[in-house]
Design an enzyme around this catalytic site. Structure first.
Site, PDB file in Angstrom:
ATOM      1  N   ASP A  21      57.837  -6.108 -10.852  1.00  0.00           N
ATOM      2  CA  ASP A  21      56.850  -6.373 -11.895  1.00  0.00           C
ATOM      3  C   ASP A  21      57.528  -6.220 -13.260  1.00  0.00           C
ATOM      4  OD1 ASP A  21      54.370  -6.780 -13.053  1.00  0.00           O
ATOM      5  OD2 ASP A  21      53.866  -4.653 -13.031  1.00  0.00           O
ATOM      6  N   ASP A  33      48.212 -10.583 -14.244  1.00  0.00           N
ATOM      7  CA  ASP A  33      47.026  -9.785 -14.601  1.00  0.00           C
ATOM      8  C   ASP A  33      45.833 -10.648 -14.983  1.00  0.00           C
ATOM      9  OD1 ASP A  33      48.644  -7.673 -14.101  1.00  0.00           O
ATOM     10  OD2 ASP A  33      49.001  -7.170 -16.208  1.00  0.00           O
ATOM     11  N   GLU A  63      59.601  -9.991 -16.948  1.00  0.00           N
ATOM     12  CA  GLU A  63      59.693 -11.181 -17.833  1.00  0.00           C
ATOM     13  C   GLU A  63      60.940 -11.147 -18.715  1.00  0.00           C
ATOM     14  OE1 GLU A  63      56.919  -9.422 -17.218  1.00  0.00           O
ATOM     15  OE2 GLU A  63      56.155 -10.935 -15.857  1.00  0.00           O
TER      16      GLU A  63
END
Ligand code: GLC
Length: 800
Positions: free
Chosen positions: A407, A485, A410
């Site tokens: 997670d 999300d 990015e």
């Protein structure tokens, strides 16, 4: 005196006339008077690569997206030259290159129609700030052209009329039309006049696509640096475009273990151990099938990766073992940020080995994430990836964790503008040193790759399982993914449906959404409707932020629990069907979910359909995405469709109303389909499968179905130990014939098929198996058109 040393601003620059041409094996080089070189590579008859330099010299050719296993070769290549054009002709395509200005036009080699044409074509602007060029391309949009693809964009399935950006971004509670979000997949499909082609712009810098937004008939794409480097992929079938795109960028390196296709339960966070056990126990008590339980960041010691909070989890190995004994696979989260802490060995080691990213002038890239200030491994360095993969030894080999969830890759950084690294951060990029401008979009992909390598090594002889949030083209080779999300709202249910379809047509099928929504809390109805959609997504997991209450199947009321159980049970029954679809995806690149346009591009009614999709090859599903619905209108693609619940048929090519109270949803089966089903299990492997049900849907005419099976884990299937059954159905007025061809060396545990015949137009009076008439008692025809026969049959005749 201050001198103005700024370079003259030149604006857009264009190739001038072509002055030379040269061929080198499968690459052609065209050079213009102003030193632009186009390298045109014939990858395959239907796949051409276009690469431009404006300096006469190409950078080293390197791509994280393109797999070394990509097919190459063509059976026909002809290059001709006339006054105005060079023509490159393959068996599928004619590519004309204008001598005057290097503009490209592509035609179908068979009927000579235009597929795609440059408008201005390649042009560029010099980048004074960073050096190099801002590279640009404009193409003419053909009459009635539609556009699809681009990964996870939460927008209408048809991209026409909008501009999109590719820059991997942490996007908490994104919404409809938010752009960009977590993934950068610079691949789109154009469709016009029943023909589809694809363009994969393999450039990792921040890039943009404009589909007739800025100018009505122009499609353009550009990037803030790097090369104009794109692949043109011709179909004309959209499914072939996607298959060829995944041939280039890769398909999953191995099939997922079957349990990964089961139901997963997640929350931020389940802790301490007693809470985890309470949740898993409840699944078994209520008999709701579940295969995986997740530990979010709170399992760690102060959010330090590869550590445990011993207060919450005093004996992780024991817990993981106990969960495994009950059929639960434990999956843990691992983020990229490594806490700055000299007493933390992973940090110390990374520092000593010089594995963390640095700013341009030398300081480390410091950023705040869950553990506070962190440094970040440079996953674009192969040595760092090797180190990182080694860190999973204890988690996987010793503790017994079965999957890892990557997670924040990015990479996400908190409390800074842009929510990520600044542009000047340096990266190794496999020895092609560069700034974050170039490495940003592939950072998460390389983290997932390193994680995958670790899992693969330490899970052996079992198969690895990884999930990632960030991705670039090609990430599908290593991992599954989810859509980030989202929010517990009806609108987000619609978005999740489109995103999963879009990811599948963008080559990345192992995808799902946070069922029920991550932010905020769904009511029971929304949760149930989301589960209904979720069981048709390749990755099926409930996840929530936990801030707003619980989100387990039993959180709402008994009625909802029963609906959720019922649908998860359908998922488990359909596992052999889904596994077969996965096998086709991993082998041939066929998307597991097919938007209607991908299923039948020749019908223009499908070009704007968002909600309906085909799951695998034969099941048409359409979620209910509004509250208080008793059903909905939906579009049926051509053909005849059986209502899954009632066996009533609907003729395709039209819209129709379908009843669907909360305990139902519109699910239809293509006529002629043979759908394999396993018995309901509480987790994969709970039961020895001793019989497989084949639901056979009558069709007047022919239809093919298949069933792929193997050991459902491990690598024996790669040595031929699989079982592949092709079923050929032929339906006539007074006869139904099913032929079976089998290949592969795997011996399935079951001995018989239970064949359930649906929609039979006649009363059965005779049955022959392999040309011998069988007494009804022997095959156990039991009055409801159910026949039990040996799995080895080669031909079944059901006669009126
Ligand atoms: C991010 C993830 C989410 C996770 C949370 C805490 O928001 O997207 O899935 O639960 O971080 O780790």
């Amino acid at each position: 005196m201050i001198l103005n040393t700024e370079l003259e601003y030149k604006g857009n620059l264009f190739p001038s006339k072509i002055v030379s041409y040269k061929k080198d094996v499968d690459s052609l080089y065209f050079t213009t008077e102003n030193n632009v070189v186009l390298q045109l590579t014939i990858q395959r008859g239907s796949v051409l690569r276009f690469r431009y330099t404006t300096t006469g010299i190409f950078e080293k050719d390197f791509s994280y997206a393109i797999t070394k296993y990509a097919n190459r070769g063509y059976n026909h290549l002809e290059i001709t030259e006339d006054k105005e054009y060079y023509s490159v002709i393959t068996s599928k395509l004619i590519c004309k290159i204008a001598k005057s200005d290097m503009r490209i036009s592509m035609y179908d080699a068979l009927d000579k129609t235009v597929i795609c044409e440059d408008e201005l074509g390649f042009h560029w602007e010099e980048s004074h700030e960073f050096g190099g060029d801002i590279v640009k391309m404009t193409k003419t949009s053909q009459d009635s052209e539609s556009y699809y693809g681009l990964g996870d964009k939460p927008v209408h399935i048809n991209l026409k009329g909008k501009r999109y950006e590719n820059w991997v971004t942490d996007s908490y509670a994104y919404g409809k039309d938010s752009d960009p979000i977590y993934k950068a997949i610079p691949f789109y499909i154009g469709l016009h006049h029943k023909k589809a082609y694809g363009i994969f712009f393999d450039n990792t810098f921040r890039s943009y696509f404009d589909f007739c937004h800025e100018r009505r008939n122009i499609t353009s794409f550009w990037a803030q640096g790097g090369e104009m480097n794109y692949y043109f992929i011709y179909g004309p079938q959209m499914s072939d475009v996607v298959a060829n795109y995944t041939d280039l960028t890769g398909r999953p390196h191995e099939l997922p273990a079957l349990w990964t296709l089961g139901y997963h339960q997640c929350k931020w966070s389940y802790y301490p151990e007693s809470k985890v056990k309470e949740v898993t126990k409840k699944f078994r008590e209520l008999k709701i099938p579940c295969d995986a339980i997740y530990l979010d960041i709170d399992y760690m010691h102060g959010f330090r990766c590869f550590t445990w909070n011993k207060e919450y989890f005093p004996n992780p190995k024991k817990m993981v073992k106990e969960l495994a004994d009950d059929g639960f696979k434990t999956i843990v989260i691992i983020d990229p940020g490594i806490k700055i802490d000299m007493n933390y060995d992973v940090f110390r080691e990374g520092l000593e080995k010089d594995y963390f990213c640095k700013r341009a002038d030398g300081p480390y890239m410091k950023g705040k994430v869950w553990p506070g200030e962190c440094y970040f491994p440079d996953f674009t360095n192969p040595e760092v990836r090797e180190w990182w993969s080694g860190l999973f030894k204890e988690l996987v080999e010793d503790i017994g964790v079965k999957g890892v969830w990557n997670d924040m890759n990015e990479p996400a950084v908190m409390d800074v503008p842009g929510k990520t690294f600044p542009n000047d951060v340096r990266h190794n990029y496999e020895g092609n040193y560069c700034s974050h401008r170039k490495a940003h979009n592939i950072y998460g992909m390389q983290m997932a790759r390193a994680t995958y390598q670790g899992l693969k090594k330490f899970s052996y002889p079992k198969r690895p399982f990884v999930i990632t949030r960030a991705a670039y083209s090609g990430t599908q080779r290593y991992t599954s993914t989810w859509t980030g999300d989202n929010v517990a709202s009806w609108e987000h249910l619609t978005i999740a449906n489109i995103q999963a379809q879009r990811m599948c047509m963008s080559g990345f099928s192992f995808v799902g959404s946070d069922i029920g929504g991550f932010a905020e809390q769904p009511n029971g109805e929304l949760y149930a409707r989301w589960i209904q959609l979720g069981i048709f997504h390749p990755f099926c997991r409930t996840h929530s932020s936990g801030d707003h209450g619980d989100q387990e199947p039993w959180t709402f009321d008994d009625n909802i629990t029963n609906v959720v159980r019922k649908f998860i049970e359908i998922r488990y029954q359909l596992l052999p069907y889904l596994y077969t679809a996965f096998w086709r995806y991993a082998n041939e690149g066929v998307p597991i979910l097919k938007s209607l346009v991908l299923f039948d591009q020749s019908d223009t009614h499908t070009h704007y359909r968002n909600d309906e999709f085909i799951f695998g090859e034969k099941i048409l599903a359409c979620p209910i995405t509004e509250p208080n619905a008793k059903g909905r209108r939906m579009f049926f693609p051509k053909g005849k469709w059986f209502n899954f619940w009632t066996d009533k048929t609907v003729k395709g090519g039209q819209e129709a109303w379908v009843d669907a109270d909360l305990d139902s949803m519109p699910i239809f089966i293509k006529e002629g389909a043979i759908i394999p089903k396993y018995p309901i299990q509480q987790y994969v492997g709970e039961k020895k499968i001793d019989q497989v049900t084949l639901d056979v849907y009558y069709k007047k005419g022919r239809e093919k179905s298949e069933l792929y099976e193997d050991a459902h884990d491990g690598y024996d299937y790669k040595k031929g130990r699989f079982s592949l059954r092709y079923f050929n159905l032929v339906g006539k007025k007074d006869e139904l014939i099913i032929q079976q061809h089998k290949s592969g060396k795997f011996i399935t545990t079951y001995k018989t098929f239970k064949i359930k015949l649906h929609g039979m137009p006649f009363k059965i009076s005779k049955i022959q198996v392999d040309n011998e008439e069988i007494a009804f008692e022997d095959i156990k025809v039991n009055g409801d058109n159910t026949i039990i026969i040996s799995k080895e049959f080669t031909e079944l005749h059901v006669i009126a």
